[in-house]
Structures are given as C-alpha cells and as structure tokens.
Design a protein around this motif. Sequence first.
Motif, mmCIF file in Angstrom:
data_model
loop_
_atom_site.group_PDB
_atom_site.id
_atom_site.type_symbol
_atom_site.label_atom_id
_atom_site.label_comp_id
_atom_site.label_asym_id
_atom_site.label_seq_id
_atom_site.Cartn_x
_atom_site.Cartn_y
_atom_site.Cartn_z
ATOM 1 N N SER A 1 -43.236 10.973 -32.184
ATOM 2 C CA SER A 1 -42.983 12.281 -32.816
ATOM 3 C C SER A 1 -41.532 12.424 -33.292
ATOM 4 O O SER A 1 -41.188 13.431 -33.901
ATOM 5 C CB SER A 1 -43.353 13.417 -31.847
ATOM 6 O OG SER A 1 -42.677 13.263 -30.622
ATOM 7 N N TYR B 1 -43.550 17.823 -32.877
ATOM 8 C CA TYR B 1 -44.811 17.240 -33.330
ATOM 9 C C TYR B 1 -44.606 16.677 -34.728
ATOM 10 O O TYR B 1 -44.161 17.402 -35.635
ATOM 11 C CB TYR B 1 -45.934 18.295 -33.343
ATOM 12 C CG TYR B 1 -47.265 17.672 -33.685
ATOM 13 C CD1 TYR B 1 -47.934 16.880 -32.761
ATOM 14 C CD2 TYR B 1 -47.828 17.816 -34.954
ATOM 15 C CE1 TYR B 1 -49.132 16.259 -33.074
ATOM 16 C CE2 TYR B 1 -49.026 17.209 -35.276
ATOM 17 C CZ TYR B 1 -49.674 16.428 -34.331
ATOM 18 O OH TYR B 1 -50.860 15.801 -34.640
ATOM 19 N N VAL C 1 -41.844 22.386 -33.020
ATOM 20 C CA VAL C 1 -42.892 23.403 -33.141
ATOM 21 C C VAL C 1 -42.693 24.569 -32.175
ATOM 22 O O VAL C 1 -43.164 25.676 -32.420
ATOM 23 C CB VAL C 1 -44.311 22.802 -32.982
ATOM 24 C CG1 VAL C 1 -44.611 21.832 -34.110
ATOM 25 C CG2 VAL C 1 -44.507 22.138 -31.632
ATOM 26 N N HIS D 1 -47.563 27.707 -29.085
ATOM 27 C CA HIS D 1 -48.068 26.816 -30.126
ATOM 28 C C HIS D 1 -49.296 26.077 -29.583
ATOM 29 O O HIS D 1 -49.261 25.574 -28.446
ATOM 30 C CB HIS D 1 -46.994 25.814 -30.539
ATOM 31 C CG HIS D 1 -47.289 25.165 -31.851
ATOM 32 N ND1 HIS D 1 -48.250 24.192 -31.992
ATOM 33 C CD2 HIS D 1 -46.793 25.383 -33.089
ATOM 34 C CE1 HIS D 1 -48.307 23.823 -33.262
ATOM 35 N NE2 HIS D 1 -47.433 24.538 -33.957
ATOM 36 N N TYR E 1 -50.248 23.220 -30.062
ATOM 37 C CA TYR E 1 -49.886 21.865 -29.643
ATOM 38 C C TYR E 1 -49.274 21.894 -28.242
ATOM 39 O O TYR E 1 -49.602 21.061 -27.393
ATOM 40 C CB TYR E 1 -48.908 21.230 -30.635
ATOM 41 C CG TYR E 1 -48.443 19.869 -30.207
ATOM 42 C CD1 TYR E 1 -49.354 18.824 -30.057
ATOM 43 C CD2 TYR E 1 -47.113 19.616 -29.915
ATOM 44 C CE1 TYR E 1 -48.946 17.576 -29.633
ATOM 45 C CE2 TYR E 1 -46.689 18.368 -29.494
ATOM 46 C CZ TYR E 1 -47.612 17.353 -29.357
ATOM 47 O OH TYR E 1 -47.211 16.113 -28.937
ATOM 48 N N PRO F 1 -52.535 11.664 -32.960
ATOM 49 C CA PRO F 1 -51.407 12.203 -33.728
ATOM 50 C C PRO F 1 -51.470 11.618 -35.139
ATOM 51 O O PRO F 1 -51.844 10.453 -35.302
ATOM 52 C CB PRO F 1 -50.172 11.674 -32.993
ATOM 53 C CG PRO F 1 -50.649 11.000 -31.782
ATOM 54 C CD PRO F 1 -52.133 10.844 -31.839
ATOM 55 N N CYS G 1 -49.146 23.151 -42.064
ATOM 56 C CA CYS G 1 -48.722 22.851 -40.694
ATOM 57 C C CYS G 1 -49.161 21.427 -40.353
ATOM 58 O O CYS G 1 -50.338 21.090 -40.500
ATOM 59 C CB CYS G 1 -49.362 23.857 -39.732
ATOM 60 S SG CYS G 1 -49.083 23.435 -38.007
ATOM 61 N N HIS G 2 -48.226 20.605 -39.874
ATOM 62 C CA HIS G 2 -48.570 19.211 -39.554
ATOM 63 C C HIS G 2 -49.689 19.118 -38.519
ATOM 64 O O HIS G 2 -50.396 18.123 -38.445
ATOM 65 C CB HIS G 2 -47.336 18.482 -39.003
ATOM 66 C CG HIS G 2 -46.321 18.155 -40.050
ATOM 67 N ND1 HIS G 2 -45.082 17.656 -39.761
ATOM 68 C CD2 HIS G 2 -46.371 18.251 -41.400
ATOM 69 C CE1 HIS G 2 -44.408 17.457 -40.876
ATOM 70 N NE2 HIS G 2 -45.167 17.828 -41.880
ATOM 71 N N PHE G 3 -49.820 20.143 -37.702
ATOM 72 C CA PHE G 3 -50.781 20.076 -36.597
ATOM 73 C C PHE G 3 -52.181 20.544 -37.005
ATOM 74 O O PHE G 3 -53.137 20.364 -36.242
ATOM 75 C CB PHE G 3 -50.252 20.926 -35.425
ATOM 76 C CG PHE G 3 -51.055 20.781 -34.153
ATOM 77 C CD1 PHE G 3 -51.206 19.547 -33.532
ATOM 78 C CD2 PHE G 3 -51.675 21.874 -33.580
ATOM 79 C CE1 PHE G 3 -51.946 19.402 -32.376
ATOM 80 C CE2 PHE G 3 -52.424 21.748 -32.407
ATOM 81 C CZ PHE G 3 -52.559 20.505 -31.815
ATOM 82 N N ARG H 1 -55.696 18.892 -36.152
ATOM 83 C CA ARG H 1 -56.110 18.818 -34.740
ATOM 84 C C ARG H 1 -56.229 20.194 -34.091
ATOM 85 O O ARG H 1 -56.581 20.281 -32.923
ATOM 86 C CB ARG H 1 -55.075 18.006 -33.940
ATOM 87 C CG ARG H 1 -55.008 16.565 -34.333
ATOM 88 C CD ARG H 1 -53.842 15.896 -33.642
ATOM 89 N NE ARG H 1 -54.151 15.505 -32.275
ATOM 90 C CZ ARG H 1 -53.258 15.034 -31.423
ATOM 91 N NH1 ARG H 1 -51.995 14.923 -31.792
ATOM 92 N NH2 ARG H 1 -53.596 14.683 -30.212
ATOM 93 N N CYS H 2 -55.888 21.213 -34.839
ATOM 94 C CA CYS H 2 -55.793 22.536 -34.218
ATOM 95 C C CYS H 2 -57.140 23.265 -34.278
ATOM 96 O O CYS H 2 -57.689 23.462 -35.356
ATOM 97 C CB CYS H 2 -54.731 23.363 -34.939
ATOM 98 S SG CYS H 2 -54.526 24.999 -34.226
ATOM 99 N N CYS I 1 -45.868 28.724 -35.735
ATOM 100 C CA CYS I 1 -47.329 28.809 -35.810
ATOM 101 C C CYS I 1 -47.713 30.153 -36.432
ATOM 102 O O CYS I 1 -47.276 31.203 -35.947
ATOM 103 C CB CYS I 1 -47.921 28.675 -34.406
ATOM 104 S SG CYS I 1 -49.695 28.941 -34.385
#
Length: 338
Positions: free
Chosen positions: A53, A229, A234, A248, A250, A277, A287-289, A292-293, A318
Amino acid sequence: MKEAQIELTHVKKYFEITKGIIKQKKTYVKAVDDVTMTINKGEIVGLVGESGSGKTTLARVILNLTKPTGGTVIFDHVDLSKATKQEKKEFHTKVSVVFQDPASNLNPRETVQSSIMRPLVIHGVPKAEAREKAKETLDMVKMDQRYLNSYPHQLSGGQLQRIAIARALAMNPKIMILDEPTSALDVSVQAQILNLLLDLQEKFNLTYLVITHDLNVIRYISDKIAVMYLGRLVEFGPTEEVTQNPKHPYTQGLMAAAPILDPHLRGRKEYIMKGEPGSLVNLPEGCHFHPRCPFATDRCKTTAPGGYLLSDEHKVACHLCEQEAVGIDREVFPDSTK
Ligand SMILES: Nc1ncnc2c1ncn2[C@@H]1O[C@H](COP(=O)(O)OP(=O)(O)OP(=O)(O)O)[C@@H](O)[C@H]1O
Ligand SMILES: [Mg+2]
C-alpha cells in the motif's frame, strides 16, 4: 500546544515502468498518491495498510532516501527539497530508522561496537567519544557491555533488534522511523521491544512513526493511527477513536481481519473484507477502495472522496461519512466536492 515535526503535503511517489518490448509504453506505479498529514513532536503515529500500500515508500520519502515525485516534506519547519547542505546534515542527525529485518540493519562483518559507532564517526564525532556513546546506548537498550565485541551472527533476533535500536539512538535523534520493528520476533520478545520503545520515547520525548501489519502492536504503542490503501491515506486519527469507531470501510475490514485482544473492542460494526488489494498501476477511478467496498455507491465509482473531519483530529476519506462530518479538510483532499 502541539508542534508539528513532520508535515507532508500532497506527497506523491510514482515509479516509472515500461511495458511492451516493441512499442514501449511508460506507465507508473503510484506507490504514494497525494498523502497529506502532520506528525507532531512527541507523538507516536502507527501506519497500517496491506502489503504494497506504499508504507515503506512513504517512510523512504520522509527519510529523504528517495525524492518525491510531487508535494513537500517539511521537517522542523525546513522544506527538505530546498534545504541547504548544512540543514540536510542536521536532518540526518535528527532522524533515525530501524528496518524490519534485524539482520539487514547491521553489517555482518562489523562488531556491535563498530556498527553503533559508524554513523557517529561519519558525522565527525571523535572515535573515543563514539566508543563511549556505543556503551551508553547499549545500556539504554538494556544489553550487557560484553556484546560490544559480538558479531551479528552471534546474536538472537531480539538482541539484533535492540542493537539496531541502540544504533538508531546513538545519534540522539528527534524522530525514529520504525518499519515493522517487531514482525520478525516472537511474541514475548516483541513485547520487550515494544516496552523498550515506549520507555525510550517517554525518556527522550521522541517522535515515532511505526509501520506495522499488526493492529495489536499499533493499539498498544501509538497515539494516532494512519491507514493507507493503494497509496492513499484513507483514515487518520487518535488510536482510541479509530479502533473503537473505525469509519472507513477499509479500516473496518482491517480491524475485522485482525484477532482482537481487547475485549472492549469486540462486537463493533465490522465485516469481512473480500477481494484482493488492487493494482497500483491500473488504479480504479473514484475511491480506490470501491471495488472491494460492500457499501460503495455510484458516486464512489467516479469521484475520489474528500477529507471529512469527524473531530478535530479524526479525518476520513469516505463519501459515506459526509453526513456526520463536522467539516472538511481541503488541505488533505483538495479534489473534494463538498
Ligand atoms: N524502487 C521501486 N521501483 C518500482 N516499484 C517500486 C519500488 N519501490 C516500491 N515499489 C512498488 O511500490 C509499491 C509500494 O511498495 P511499498 O514497499 O511501499 O509497500 P508496503 O506498504 O511497505 O508493503 P509491505 O507491507 O509488504 O512492506 C509496491 O507495488 C512496490 O512494488
Ligand atoms: Mg514495507
């Protein structure tokens, strides 16, 4: 009144890579992508995030071992990119580092004494004084003087890590960056090293940036937690707030994935994080996440979230936190739409 020791503003570190043999195409690994945070004097900040990360890269940027692609690193009010030779020299005496692997911190052909003395001698300390300092620092890390003449292969992992800490302390640093300082050690030795670090911090009012995968280590040792992340920060805030009420998704997933030793923290809102990841080369939009969110909305897929302030010191990137935010930190997330 808290005084800033390290101020990171929009720090980026991209590594250039070329793809294809015939038609070479340049792409970038965005290891650190716009990180803004302040570490105050005497604070212990824990940096967590999955492997890859960008934690070590961020530490290397702070240590001035690699130049950032963008942004500024200000150390004790001095911008490192504009620092004079003298200021850079001072910086190197103020910041010390301890790496993950105890063996890699020390030269196998040097005795403990010469290992501790070397950085001092390089910085112009007379040999006799450096020798005394080596003895003094060995005392600080609670090791017997007889180890001064030992070679690294004659020491255990825990002893090697103590020597690495002694070596880092010899320069009388103001800040220590500890990259996974205890992950190679077994649990009882881990506890000894962590207690030692806490004692030293209190005694010399040191500032620590501790990088670790182990959330229990972070909870035990740090005043604040920074969660990364895919190159971005984040969530950042006081340890108690972040662990008891991670905001968040994550951070919530990370907390759920770690075995919790503290019974007060069991039963929080959490879920089991799915998926791998992502890649730092083909980063998702927004949002990079979001891939998976479990709570991602359409907005998360297109717009990078802003830095929402949940309290004076607790920041989160977030969209889901927008309603409960008491403000927004434009310095942290300038792309914010709020
Ligand atoms: N010199 C380099 N050249 C190209 N890519 C690099 C370089 N150094 C790091 N990277 C890449 O940057 C990304 C972040 O690496 P980094 O070592 O900072 O991660 P990390 O969070 O410390 O991971 P870990 O927890 O496994 O130590 C990785 O994808 C890594 O491959
Ligand atoms: Mg690392």
